[in-house]
Design a protein around this motif. Structure first.
Motif, PDB file in Angstrom:
ATOM      1  N   THR A   1     -21.981  23.219 -60.517  1.00 49.36           N
ATOM      2  CA  THR A   1     -23.297  23.216 -61.169  1.00 49.36           C
ATOM      3  C   THR A   1     -24.003  24.560 -61.037  1.00 49.36           C
ATOM      4  N   ALA A   2     -23.579  25.378 -60.073  1.00 45.64           N
ATOM      5  CA  ALA A   2     -24.190  26.691 -59.898  1.00 45.64           C
ATOM      6  C   ALA A   2     -23.615  27.727 -60.863  1.00 45.64           C
ATOM      7  N   SER A   3     -22.483  27.394 -61.497  1.00 46.56           N
ATOM      8  CA  SER A   3     -21.881  28.321 -62.459  1.00 46.56           C
ATOM      9  C   SER A   3     -22.595  28.221 -63.806  1.00 46.56           C
ATOM     10  N   THR A   4     -22.422  29.224 -64.635  1.00 47.54           N
ATOM     11  CA  THR A   4     -23.097  29.250 -65.941  1.00 47.54           C
ATOM     12  C   THR A   4     -22.701  28.061 -66.804  1.00 47.54           C
ATOM     13  N   ILE A   5     -21.396  27.832 -66.914  1.00 48.34           N
ATOM     14  CA  ILE A   5     -20.941  26.706 -67.738  1.00 48.34           C
ATOM     15  C   ILE A   5     -21.314  25.371 -67.097  1.00 48.34           C
ATOM     16  N   GLY A   6     -21.279  25.316 -65.757  1.00 41.85           N
ATOM     17  CA  GLY A   6     -21.645  24.089 -65.062  1.00 41.85           C
ATOM     18  C   GLY A   6     -23.093  23.712 -65.290  1.00 41.85           C
ATOM     19  N   LYS A   7     -23.970  24.696 -65.296  1.00 43.42           N
ATOM     20  CA  LYS A   7     -25.390  24.440 -65.555  1.00 43.42           C
ATOM     21  C   LYS A   7     -25.574  23.858 -66.956  1.00 43.42           C
ATOM     22  N   GLN A   8     -24.860  24.415 -67.905  1.00 49.58           N
ATOM     23  CA  GLN A   8     -25.000  23.963 -69.294  1.00 49.58           C
ATOM     24  C   GLN A   8     -24.499  22.532 -69.465  1.00 49.58           C
TER      25      GLN A   8
ATOM     26  N   LYS B   1     -26.662  19.906 -67.512  1.00 45.07           N
ATOM     27  CA  LYS B   1     -27.959  19.730 -68.181  1.00 45.07           C
ATOM     28  C   LYS B   1     -27.802  18.904 -69.446  1.00 45.07           C
ATOM     29  N   LEU B   2     -26.740  19.171 -70.199  1.00 42.86           N
ATOM     30  CA  LEU B   2     -26.485  18.437 -71.445  1.00 42.86           C
ATOM     31  C   LEU B   2     -26.228  16.967 -71.174  1.00 42.86           C
ATOM     32  N   LEU B   3     -25.508  16.666 -70.085  1.00 39.16           N
ATOM     33  CA  LEU B   3     -25.154  15.279 -69.765  1.00 39.16           C
ATOM     34  C   LEU B   3     -26.191  14.587 -68.874  1.00 39.16           C
ATOM     35  N   GLY B   4     -27.204  15.322 -68.469  1.00 44.36           N
ATOM     36  CA  GLY B   4     -28.230  14.726 -67.620  1.00 44.36           C
ATOM     37  C   GLY B   4     -27.749  14.426 -66.215  1.00 44.36           C
ATOM     38  N   LEU B   5     -26.806  15.214 -65.707  1.00 46.26           N
ATOM     39  CA  LEU B   5     -26.249  15.010 -64.366  1.00 46.26           C
ATOM     40  C   LEU B   5     -27.065  15.767 -63.325  1.00 46.26           C
ATOM     41  N   PRO B   6     -26.961  15.353 -62.059  1.00 47.03           N
ATOM     42  CA  PRO B   6     -27.718  16.028 -61.004  1.00 47.03           C
ATOM     43  C   PRO B   6     -27.334  17.503 -60.895  1.00 47.03           C
TER      44      PRO B   6
ATOM     45  N   ARG C   1     -43.360   9.153 -50.305  1.00 48.68           N
ATOM     46  CA  ARG C   1     -41.983   8.831 -50.674  1.00 48.68           C
ATOM     47  C   ARG C   1     -41.724   9.090 -52.161  1.00 48.68           C
ATOM     48  N   SER C   2     -42.700   8.802 -52.991  1.00 49.16           N
ATOM     49  CA  SER C   2     -42.534   9.078 -54.417  1.00 49.16           C
ATOM     50  C   SER C   2     -42.531  10.571 -54.696  1.00 49.16           C
ATOM     51  N   LEU C   3     -43.429  11.304 -54.058  1.00 48.75           N
ATOM     52  CA  LEU C   3     -43.461  12.748 -54.259  1.00 48.75           C
ATOM     53  C   LEU C   3     -42.157  13.386 -53.785  1.00 48.75           C
ATOM     54  N   GLY C   4     -41.564  12.827 -52.721  1.00 50.44           N
ATOM     55  CA  GLY C   4     -40.296  13.342 -52.239  1.00 50.44           C
ATOM     56  C   GLY C   4     -39.185  13.222 -53.255  1.00 50.44           C
ATOM     57  N   LYS C   5     -39.275  12.215 -54.120  1.00 48.23           N
ATOM     58  CA  LYS C   5     -38.240  11.993 -55.139  1.00 48.23           C
ATOM     59  C   LYS C   5     -38.491  12.755 -56.437  1.00 48.23           C
ATOM     60  N   GLU C   6     -39.666  13.388 -56.531  1.00 52.05           N
ATOM     61  CA  GLU C   6     -39.936  14.127 -57.762  1.00 52.05           C
ATOM     62  C   GLU C   6     -40.180  15.609 -57.544  1.00 52.05           C
ATOM     63  N   ILE C   7     -40.257  16.052 -56.298  1.00 53.75           N
ATOM     64  CA  ILE C   7     -40.625  17.441 -56.038  1.00 53.75           C
ATOM     65  C   ILE C   7     -39.559  18.420 -56.505  1.00 53.75           C
ATOM     66  N   GLY C   8     -38.276  18.074 -56.327  1.00 52.85           N
ATOM     67  CA  GLY C   8     -37.186  18.893 -56.838  1.00 52.85           C
ATOM     68  C   GLY C   8     -37.008  20.217 -56.117  1.00 52.85           C
ATOM     69  N   ARG C   9     -36.048  21.024 -56.607  1.00 51.06           N
ATOM     70  CA  ARG C   9     -35.756  22.374 -56.122  1.00 51.06           C
ATOM     71  C   ARG C   9     -35.484  22.428 -54.616  1.00 51.06           C
ATOM     72  N   GLY C  10     -34.870  21.364 -54.089  1.00 52.13           N
ATOM     73  CA  GLY C  10     -34.546  21.341 -52.670  1.00 52.13           C
ATOM     74  C   GLY C  10     -35.725  21.091 -51.769  1.00 52.13           C
TER      75      GLY C  10
ATOM     76  N   ARG D   1     -24.498  11.940 -54.031  1.00 51.85           N
ATOM     77  CA  ARG D   1     -25.484  12.198 -55.086  1.00 51.85           C
ATOM     78  C   ARG D   1     -26.676  11.240 -55.083  1.00 51.85           C
ATOM     79  N   LEU D   2     -26.525  10.066 -54.468  1.00 55.91           N
ATOM     80  CA  LEU D   2     -27.594   9.065 -54.553  1.00 55.91           C
ATOM     81  C   LEU D   2     -28.702   9.299 -53.528  1.00 55.91           C
ATOM     82  N   ASN D   3     -29.212  10.518 -53.511  1.00 54.16           N
ATOM     83  CA  ASN D   3     -30.389  10.813 -52.702  1.00 54.16           C
ATOM     84  C   ASN D   3     -31.216  11.852 -53.441  1.00 54.16           C
ATOM     85  N   ALA D   4     -32.443  12.050 -52.997  1.00 55.11           N
ATOM     86  CA  ALA D   4     -33.365  12.921 -53.725  1.00 55.11           C
ATOM     87  C   ALA D   4     -32.891  14.367 -53.797  1.00 55.11           C
ATOM     88  N   LEU D   5     -32.026  14.780 -52.854  1.00 57.16           N
ATOM     89  CA  LEU D   5     -31.513  16.143 -52.843  1.00 57.16           C
ATOM     90  C   LEU D   5     -30.166  16.262 -53.535  1.00 57.16           C
TER      91      LEU D   5
END
Length: 453
Positions: A9-16, A19-24, A143-152, A410-414
């Motif tokens: 996901t950190a690679s250029t193609i991985g990001k694309q 994002k297109l598939l809505g994956l974490p 707890r809700s803010l923890g699941k929406e804050i994003g960016r680690g 994958r099944l966690n906020a991070l």
């Protein structure tokens, strides 16, 4: 062990593609490096409560730059914050909860990568009426803010009892720093079991200087990392493990200039041998970490009683009965020094349950029960707490089937698995002399699981 999905996901193609598939798209987490500042950036402070006026000063003692930010103030375009701390102890009715929105909303878009957010409240069980309602509402908010804050980013709620305001420094040092990288959505109580007088910490980079720590199951994995982090923080470490792991244990302890004891913790005389060794060679112990554990998975219907190597009995014996017996022996003989810390390693499985692990989950829930049973019983400033790890990447989890492993990570906020060091850092926070009012807590090191617990 690398996370191949995260690398992709950190690679250029991985990001694309993701994002297109809505994956974490998990953010690579920042973790603490020895010698680094606790917080590399500025922490904005706000709120009106018992700690509001002292928070900037507390952060200053930790070497953290804090700045007061009035509610509703919008920072300039170039302003970024590494953390936010809001004192909500002054909220005494539900209509006042809007103060959370007024403080956080203007600041959230100015947060740096891997930010830390801490809300401070009053334990609801210690207040009544409308104030109790408002304070309990803080758990849903964080707890809700923890699941929406994003960016680690991570979000925590710290309930501080009246009279324990002077005991928050070590907890803020942990929760605002990269040491808490994989801890999010947690509720910490300070002073809920009596406000112990905080011990002075001369050097926040080596808070365990001069202390003695014992770690079971210390030869590898999470146990080895616990030993290394406690040593980094200044402790003399005594590692304990079974005879089969003697060579590895001796190697680790030699590297850490520590001591070791080779024995089976389930042996009848193990508690007495451990107590004797700690008393005669080290004059007692300050930190006791019950890390040793095993799994013997099988559905209960297939777990025959009295089978050779009884799966149920073995797991409970190692994971729960042995820590109970060792703890009792050390306390009865006065081997745990004043202000000491007892720490159990539970599991999120002991909170949420797991298919095929009735034995393991019973033992890990029992570790939480041990904390509950002793928190109000301990004297001389001794504390007991537990960590409950989620999906931690180890050699054991590397053997889990690929699909199961990916779902678990994958099944966690991070959206990623944790590392052994994440568990170790949480234990080091409990062990700090500055955490004498942190008692009776169970903190999950799980990246804030999306389902279950």
């Amino acid at each position: 062990m690398s996370d191949r999905y995260q690398d992709f996901t950190a690679s250029t193609i991985g990001k694309q593609i993701t994002k297109l598939l809505g994956l974490p798209q998990p953010t690579r987490l920042e973790r603490y490096a020895e010698g680094a500042p606790l917080v590399d950036g500025t922490v904005a402070v706000g709120g009106r409560g018992r700690l509001a006026e002292s928070l900037v000063g507390i952060l200053d003692t930790l070497g953290i730059a804090g700045v007061e930010t009035p509610a509703g103030e919008t920072p300039g375009d170039a302003t970024t914050y590494k953390g936010l701390v809001f004192d909500a102890t002054g909220l005494t009715s539900s209509d006042q909860l809007v103060a959370l929105r007024d403080f956080f909303t203007p600041l959230l878009r100015s947060l740096d990568r891997c930010p830390r957010v801490v809300v401070i409240g009053t334990p609801p069980e210690l207040v009544d009426g409308a104030e109790r309602v408002a304070q309990r509402a803080l758990e849903g908010f964080t707890r809700s803010l923890g699941k929406e804050i994003g960016r680690g980013g991570t979000v925590q709620l710290v309930y501080v009892a009246d009279g324990a305001e002077g005991s928050v420094a070590s907890t803020l040092a942990f929760l605002l720093s990269p040491k808490s990288a994989y801890v999010s959505g947690q509720v910490v109580r300070i002073g809920a079991h009596g406000a112990a007088k905080p011990c002075e910490v001369a050097d926040w980079t080596r808070p365990l200087e001069g202390k003695v720590a014992v770690v079971t199951g210390a030869s590898r994995g999470i146990g080895e990392q616990i030993a290394r982090v406690l040593h980094r923080d200044g402790a003399t470490v005594i590692g304990i493990d079974v005879p089969q792991a003697a060579s590895e244990l001796q190697g680790v302890m030699r590297e850490l200039d520590g001591d070791h004891l080779v024995l089976d913790i389930t042996a009848k005389d193990a508690p007495q041998r451990i107590a004797h060794h700690l008393q005669t060679k080290h004059g007692g112990v300050d930190v006791v970490v019950h890390n040793a554990g095993i799994t013997r998975d099988r559905k209960l219907a297939n777990m025959a009683p009295n089978e050779k190597g009884d799966r149920f009995e073995q797991v409970v014996a190692v994971n729960l009965t042995a820590p109970e017996r060792i703890t009792r022996e050390l306390l009865d003989q006065g081997v745990v020094n004043k202000g000491g810390s007892i720490i159990g390693v539970a599991s999120i499985a002991g909170i949420a349950g797991n298919v095929g692990q009735t034995n393991y989950t019973a033992s890990k829930a029992g570790v939480i029960g041990l904390v509950d049973s002793l928190a109000d019983e301990l004297k001389d400033g001794i504390t007991i707490n537990a960590v409950a790890p989620g999906f931690i990447i180890t050699q054991m989890t590397a053997a889990v089937p690929f699909a199961t492993r990916e779902v678990g990570q994958r099944l966690n906020a991070l959206a990623q698995g944790g590392l052994p060091v994440d568990v170790a850092e949480t234990i080091a926070w409990y062990a700090s002399p500055g955490s004498t009012a942190v008692n009776g807590n169970v903190v999950r090191v799980c990246g804030q699981m999306m389902l279950g617990a």
